[in-house]
Scaffold this motif. Structure first.
Motif, PDB file in Angstrom:
ATOM      1  N   ALA A   1     -10.124   5.950  13.171  1.00  0.00           N
ATOM      2  CA  ALA A   1     -10.349   4.336  12.619  1.00  0.00           C
ATOM      3  C   ALA A   1     -10.555   3.495  13.837  1.00  0.00           C
ATOM      4  CB  ALA A   1      -9.145   3.840  12.025  1.00  0.00           C
TER       5      ALA A   1
ATOM      6  N   GLN B   1     -10.840  10.320   7.381  1.00  0.00           N
ATOM      7  CA  GLN B   1     -10.185   9.781   8.552  1.00  0.00           C
ATOM      8  C   GLN B   1      -8.803  10.242   8.745  1.00  0.00           C
ATOM      9  OE1 GLN B   1     -10.611   5.554   7.292  1.00  0.00           O
ATOM     10  NE2 GLN B   1     -11.530   5.275   9.161  1.00  0.00           N
TER      11      GLN B   1
ATOM     12  N   SER C   1       0.693  -1.112   0.023  1.00  0.00           N
ATOM     13  CA  SER C   1      -0.039  -0.188  -0.124  1.00  0.00           C
ATOM     14  C   SER C   1       0.776   1.418  -0.026  1.00  0.00           C
ATOM     15  CB  SER C   1      -0.977  -0.011   1.202  1.00  0.00           C
ATOM     16  OG  SER C   1      -0.318   0.242   2.462  1.00  0.00           O
TER      17      SER C   1
ATOM     18  N   SER D   1      -9.878  -0.346  13.328  1.00  0.00           N
ATOM     19  CA  SER D   1      -8.501  -0.697  12.989  1.00  0.00           C
ATOM     20  C   SER D   1      -7.740  -1.800  13.667  1.00  0.00           C
ATOM     21  CB  SER D   1      -7.701   0.474  12.559  1.00  0.00           C
ATOM     22  OG  SER D   1      -6.232  -0.035  12.566  1.00  0.00           O
TER      23      SER D   1
ATOM     24  N   GLN E   1      -4.075   3.523   4.138  1.00  0.00           N
ATOM     25  CA  GLN E   1      -5.338   2.681   3.451  1.00  0.00           C
ATOM     26  C   GLN E   1      -6.433   3.355   4.198  1.00  0.00           C
ATOM     27  OE1 GLN E   1      -4.991  -1.920   3.447  1.00  0.00           O
ATOM     28  NE2 GLN E   1      -3.252  -1.559   4.934  1.00  0.00           N
ATOM     29  N   LEU E   2      -6.387   4.318   4.722  1.00  0.00           N
ATOM     30  CA  LEU E   2      -7.637   5.333   5.302  1.00  0.00           C
ATOM     31  C   LEU E   2      -8.275   5.960   4.386  1.00  0.00           C
ATOM     32  CD1 LEU E   2      -5.960   6.427   8.824  1.00  0.00           C
ATOM     33  CD2 LEU E   2      -7.469   4.424   8.374  1.00  0.00           C
ATOM     34  N   ARG E   3      -9.449   6.448   4.553  1.00  0.00           N
ATOM     35  CA  ARG E   3     -10.212   7.275   3.773  1.00  0.00           C
ATOM     36  C   ARG E   3      -9.690   8.856   4.136  1.00  0.00           C
ATOM     37  NH1 ARG E   3     -14.029   4.179   6.029  1.00  0.00           N
ATOM     38  NH2 ARG E   3     -14.852   5.951   7.492  1.00  0.00           N
ATOM     39  N   PRO E   4      -9.763   9.702   3.032  1.00  0.00           N
ATOM     40  CA  PRO E   4      -9.472  10.865   3.280  1.00  0.00           C
ATOM     41  C   PRO E   4      -9.755  11.790   4.418  1.00  0.00           C
ATOM     42  CG  PRO E   4      -9.896  10.513   0.810  1.00  0.00           C
ATOM     43  CD  PRO E   4     -10.440   9.555   1.289  1.00  0.00           C
TER      44      PRO E   4
END
Length: 276
Positions: free
Chosen positions: A169, A239, A25, A172, A234-237
């Motif tokens: 998160a 977050q 990633s 996670s 791998q987080l969304r924007p």
């Protein structure tokens, strides 16, 4: 710190080398990764090339080529192996030869090397198969060197990150860890690497090296580096923005900058003259 699984292998029941989604990633923003990540101590590079400055080096999990370029500057010829094509492409632009594959599946095609290095990448390699393969591709007297950084930000920065990460998160698997973890956890991980090397019976006794140093970061410099770490790639924007805002506010409260304490750990061993 709970933030940097790529750089900071730690003892756990998990098998990081099987977590391919996270392992591959980091190329989401290869340019940022290359610009923000720190290099390696000159003293470490000097130890790797101590026997000869003109080594043929295989760089396992070379990423964007940060360590590989340092070895090139020291006079080495470097070939990288990297599973993420985006990282490999960037490394090539910066002058490193790279073949795209995991180390376990990479085909040496009869090639052998004076040194095999892994810079903050060995925990993504199968510990048994990887060590045995390194022994096969090293020339007698060649050196295996596995190394990486341990980060120790000020407690305020680490705690702010941990709290923001839990909020942003909550599901996670990286949550639930203390904001700061002792160095001995990472030393134990490198001791396990040394154990795997001994078990091959292909190497002389492994050495463990340690380099302590520090680097200053402004708010913007640290917030540029954080998104390149395994906990955040791998987080969304939304977050990511929540975490960066919280950490940025904490750094502002410290005057807009802080000094990071780094320890670079390494385990290294020389290939025996004759196979067992």
């Amino acid at each position: 710190m709970p933030t940097l699984p790529r750089e900071q292998p730690e003892p756990s029941p998990m098998e990081p080398h099987k977590a391919r989604r996270m392992a591959e990633s980091f190329g989401v923003d290869a340019r940022r990764y290359d610009q923000a990540r720190p290099g390696y101590p000159d003293a470490l590079v000097a130890r790797i090339v101590a026997d000869s400055p003109a080594l043929d080096v295989l760089d396992v999990g070379c990423g964007t080529g940060i360590a590989g370029r340092q070895l090139q500057a020291a006079g080495c010829s470097v070939l990288g192996v990297e599973p993420d094509a985006r990282m490999a492409d960037f490394a090539r632009v910066r002058g490193l030869r790279v073949e795209v594959a995991t180390f376990e599946t990479w085909q040496p095609l009869g090639r052998t090397f004076d040194a095999v290095i892994a810079a903050q990448s060995w925990h993504w390699v199968d510990p048994v198969a990887g060590t045995a393969k390194a022994a096969r591709v090293l020339r007698p007297g060649g050196r295996l060197a596995i190394f990486g950084h341990v980060y120790e930000p000020p407690a305020e920065v680490a705690e702010s990150f941990a709290a923001a990460y839990r909020r942003a998160a909550p599901d996670s698997p990286l949550n639930g860890r203390p904001a700061q973890r002792p160095l001995d956890l990472y030393q134990a991980a490198y001791a396990k690497f040394a154990d795997r090397i001994r078990e091959t019976e292909q190497f002389h006794a492994p050495e463990q090296w340690r380099f302590d140093w520090a680097q200053s970061y402004t708010r913007d410099q640290w917030l540029d580096l954080l998104p390149t770490t395994g906990g955040l790639t791998q987080l969304r924007p939304g977050q990511l923005a929540e975490i960066l805002d919280a950490v940025g506010d904490t750094i502002d409260s410290l005057g807009g900058h802080f000094t990071m304490a780094y320890t670079t750990l390494a385990v290294s061993a020389v290939r025996a003259d004759a196979a067992h």
